[in-house]
Scaffold this active site. Structure first.
Site, short mmCIF file in Angstrom:
data_model
loop_
_atom_site.label_atom_id
_atom_site.label_comp_id
_atom_site.label_asym_id
_atom_site.label_seq_id
_atom_site.Cartn_x
_atom_site.Cartn_y
_atom_site.Cartn_z
N HIS A 111 0.73 -1.22 -0.12
CA HIS A 111 0.02 0.02 -0.07
C HIS A 111 1.02 1.27 0.09
O HIS A 111 2.13 1.14 0.49
CB HIS A 111 -0.97 -0.05 1.22
CG HIS A 111 -1.78 1.12 1.41
ND1 HIS A 111 -1.77 2.22 1.72
CD2 HIS A 111 -3.28 0.99 1.32
CE1 HIS A 111 -2.81 3.04 1.74
NE2 HIS A 111 -3.69 2.20 1.48
N ASP A 117 3.39 -4.46 8.05
CA ASP A 117 1.85 -3.67 7.91
C ASP A 117 0.63 -4.59 7.97
O ASP A 117 0.34 -5.47 7.40
CB ASP A 117 1.96 -3.13 6.38
CG ASP A 117 0.69 -2.46 6.15
OD1 ASP A 117 -0.40 -2.44 6.91
OD2 ASP A 117 0.45 -1.83 5.00
N GLN A 134 -4.34 -5.03 7.08
CA GLN A 134 -5.51 -6.05 6.80
C GLN A 134 -5.39 -7.36 7.63
O GLN A 134 -6.09 -8.22 7.09
CB GLN A 134 -5.25 -6.28 5.20
CG GLN A 134 -5.65 -5.19 4.45
CD GLN A 134 -6.83 -4.39 4.23
OE1 GLN A 134 -7.91 -5.03 4.91
NE2 GLN A 134 -6.99 -3.26 3.84
N LYS A 142 -10.49 -0.59 10.66
CA LYS A 142 -10.91 -1.72 9.82
C LYS A 142 -11.17 -2.88 10.63
O LYS A 142 -11.30 -3.78 10.20
CB LYS A 142 -9.34 -1.91 8.87
CG LYS A 142 -8.96 -0.86 8.00
CD LYS A 142 -8.02 -1.19 6.97
CE LYS A 142 -7.41 -0.30 6.35
NZ LYS A 142 -7.94 0.49 5.28
N CYS A 164 -4.61 2.48 -3.70
CA CYS A 164 -3.41 3.20 -3.04
C CYS A 164 -2.41 1.91 -3.25
O CYS A 164 -1.52 1.81 -2.54
CB CYS A 164 -3.58 3.52 -1.60
SG CYS A 164 -4.73 4.49 -1.33
N1 7TS Z 1 -1.90 -0.77 4.82
C1 7TS Z 1 -2.61 -1.40 4.27
C2 7TS Z 1 -2.40 -2.83 3.53
C3 7TS Z 1 -3.92 -1.12 3.79
O1 7TS Z 1 -5.04 -1.94 3.32
C4 7TS Z 1 -4.29 0.42 4.24
C5 7TS Z 1 -5.71 1.08 3.89
C6 7TS Z 1 -3.31 1.32 5.04
C7 7TS Z 1 -2.06 0.51 5.07
C8 7TS Z 1 -3.35 2.54 5.40
O2 7TS Z 1 -4.35 2.65 6.44
P1 7TS Z 1 -4.99 3.91 6.91
O3 7TS Z 1 -5.81 3.25 7.98
O4 7TS Z 1 -3.76 4.41 7.51
O5 7TS Z 1 -5.50 4.61 5.91
N2 7TS Z 1 -6.25 0.43 2.78
C9 7TS Z 1 -7.48 0.83 2.25
C10 7TS Z 1 -8.07 0.18 1.12
O6 7TS Z 1 -7.64 -0.91 0.58
N3 7TS Z 1 -9.05 0.95 0.81
O7 7TS Z 1 -9.18 2.05 1.29
C11 7TS Z 1 -7.96 1.96 2.36
#
Ligand code: 7TS
Length: 408
Positions: free
Chosen positions: A121, A198, A201, A224, A362
């Site tokens: 990501h 990371d 997910q 999430k 992303c």
């Molecule tokens: N890493 C992964 C694997 C992610 O899926 C996401 C967000 C992030 C980092 C960033 O997370 P945040 O909470 O700091 O934004 N993924 C997604 C997605 O797949 N669609 O919208 C956000």
């Protein structure tokens, strides 16, 4: 556990969108919240709201207990040795930036290497690009297999004694690939590098044990995993946190302040400058209670069952390409319908009440690797049912009929 019963805990799901019952298949972007979490946050604001750590009054100590209690709950959830290794952040992005700027930037030199993968990501990619540019370190990529997995042999071949940091997504938000981060951590450590995971997910969807993985840092987001937006976590090994500098300076994080210099509190508080995300932490604690009640092994099993069903059901849709590994994978399916832009797919699905996500997710380098501009993605959580997948499959047939001319 009964999916229909679980579903009743999520008030938002009980509505019509564009005249059709809502089918929410976008939990990888953000999950819905059960009433237990909504009520915990509401109760905090109704009864306990106050600032933490500085109050000598009753509400101040209640808020502090709730906030620090949430830290203990997070530590137990990921099996951290101590709650002092849990830093509250705004989410995965902020957590990863704190590692990049508070840890890596100070320690890396020209010739050092940072190893990541093309499936990251942007949150686990751009901070490393920035560190590489600022320090002269080199950013290296472990190549991917054609099915969207990473082989340990390729990790071995990429990591060298110049590698200082290996950072890898645990579960890909596009491919659903589950990376062998425990084995990768062992390779990193053998070369004297640290391992960053990371977990955006993975932590919401499976049992993640930081001591078993032996990772040096783990980043994840509350939103999430059924908690509110605005709360996230950075876990670090004690030594790693000792080597990390704060990146947010100001109130709350100091020990003593003089006119021209100051000293910091110990970890984790030195990393939490300013009034923290108290209500978010309360919501995260309630979300953890909720997930533990179901059991993370059950959550993982639900995801795996539903994903298997979705892969089977969607494979039967003609002209549909599914991306990602065919074996073990996380709870999402990314796809494209031949000749139809994923944004158009998503628009027609929305008119059928089905919420999926379309775009680059992303992960632009991964889109290039897949040789597509964008994809559509359906992602699942414990409140989804096989009926949801059936509605999705039927809505995809409707989409094809609607754009029939495009496929021709
Ligand atoms: N890493 C992964 C694997 C992610 O899926 C996401 C967000 C992030 C980092 C960033 O997370 P945040 O909470 O700091 O934004 N993924 C997604 C997605 O797949 N669609 O919208 C956000």
């Amino acid at each position: 556990m009964d999916r229909a019963l679980i579903r009743r805990d999520f008030p938002i799901l009980d509505q019509k969108v564009n005249g059709k019952p809502l089918v929410y298949l976008d939990s990888a972007a953000t999950s819905q919240k059960p009433r237990q979490v909504i009520e915990a946050v509401s109760q905090y604001y109704n009864e306990d709201n106050s600032n933490v750590h500085r109050g000598v009054h009753t509400l101040g100590s209640r808020a502090t207990d709730a906030y620090e209690g949430a830290r203990e709950k997070v530590a137990a959830f990921i099996h951290a040795p101590s709650e002092r290794q849990i830093i509250f952040t705004r989410g995965t992005t902020e957590s990863l930036n704190m590692i990049a700027h508070g840890y890596a930037r100070k320690r890396l030199r020209e010739g050092d290497e940072i190893v990541i993968t093309p499936m990251e990501h942007h949150s686990n990619l751009i901070p490393w690009q920035q560190v590489a540019m600022a320090t002269g370190a080199t950013l290296k990529y472990v190549p991917m297999q054609s099915d969207g997995t990473v082989s340990l042999a390729d990790v071995e071949a990429t990591v060298t004694h110049n590698t200082k940091i290996v950072s890898m997504v645990h579960v890909s938000n596009v491919l659903g690939t589950i990376n062998p981060v425990k084995e990768v951590a062992a390779i990193a450590h053998r070369h004297g590098a640290i391992m960053v995971v990371d977990g955006a997910q993975s932590v919401p969807h499976m049992r993640v044990d930081v001591q078993d993985l032996d990772c040096d840092f783990l980043a994840f987001s509350g939103h999430k995993m059924m908690a509110p937006t605005g709360i996230g976590v950075l876990y670090g090994k004690r030594e790693a946190l000792e080597d990390m500098e704060p990146v947010h300076f100001g109130g709350e994080m100091i020990e003593t302040v003089e006119l021209f210099r100051s000293t910091w509190k110990e970890a984790p508080w030195r990393f939490e400058g300013g009034t923290p995300i108290i209500a978010g932490a309360v919501g995260l604690a309630a979300a953890i209670d909720y997930l533990r009640e179901i059991g993370m092994d059950n959550v993982r099993r639900f995801d795996a069952e539903l994903t298997r069903y979705a892969l089977e059901r969607l494979s039967a849709v003609e002209d549909l390409t599914i991306y990602g590994p065919s074996g073990e994978r996380g709870g999402l399916v990314t796809f494209n319908l031949k000749g139809i832009h994923p944004h158009d797919v998503s628009t027609v699905l929305d008119s059928e009440g089905v919420a999926i996500r379309a775009g680059h997710h992303c992960a632009q380098p991964l889109m290039r690797w897949l040789n597509v501009a964008a994809t559509a993605r359906a992602s699942f959580y414990i409140y989804n049912t096989e009926d949801d997948i059936d509605v999705l499959a039927r809505a995809l047939e409707t989409t094809k009929e609607f754009f029939g001319h495009a496929i021709g």
